[in-house]
Design a protein around this motif. Structure first.
Motif, short mmCIF file in Angstrom:
data_model
loop_
_atom_site.label_atom_id
_atom_site.label_comp_id
_atom_site.label_asym_id
_atom_site.label_seq_id
_atom_site.Cartn_x
_atom_site.Cartn_y
_atom_site.Cartn_z
N HIS A 5 11.52 7.08 4.84
CA HIS A 5 10.79 7.93 5.75
C HIS A 5 9.56 8.63 5.05
N LEU A 40 8.80 0.74 11.41
CA LEU A 40 8.11 1.88 12.12
C LEU A 40 6.88 2.18 11.18
N ASP A 42 2.56 3.23 11.56
CA ASP A 42 1.25 3.28 12.20
C ASP A 42 0.29 3.87 11.53
#
Length: 131
Positions: A5, A40, A42
């Motif tokens: 993360h 994930l 962006d």
């Protein structure tokens, strides 16, 4: 399992003011696009600053771990004023299988640190398997 993360605030230089000099957004977007479909990730503007947000949990680290950490290094080359953090946990890493590690991007350099907030994974986050 390899869990990660992180985020990066993009700045072309540490001295950049109002996007001068401009970011190399095309090249940075190409790096982000390499992860499309299985992560994930962006690249988007918020309040005048561009950010990369990323996270994932593939079955194995290995080359994927190298690619994610390598993304931080490549962004640091393209935007030397960028800064951010990447938390990783690789339960197959021979030295850190029970610990998260923190990768910090500052002024184009990625450094690695021990985590003391989520580590050790057992017993901090998970109970020991008693079976």
């Amino acid at each position: 399992m390899f869990e990660y993360h992180g985020w990066i605030a993009l700045r072309s230089t540490a001295e950049a003011i109002d996007d001068e000099p401009p970011l190399r957004l095309g090249e940075i977007q190409a790096l982000v696009d390499e992860f499309a479909g299985y992560a994930l990730m962006d690249l988007r503007p918020m309040n005048g600053t561009y950010y990369i947000h990323l996270g994932g949990h593939p079955n194995h680290g290995g080359q994927y771990a190298e690619a994610v950490i390598g993304l931080f290094a490549e962004v640091g080359k393209l935007a030397p004023g960028a800064y951010g953090l990447l938390y990783v946990h690789d339960d197959e890493h021979p030295e850190h299988m029970l610990n998260f590690r923190i990768h910090r991007l500052v002024r184009g350099t990625v450094t690695e640190y021990a985590d003391h907030l989520l580590s050790p994974v057992i017993p901090t986050l998970e109970d020991e398997d008693t079976n």
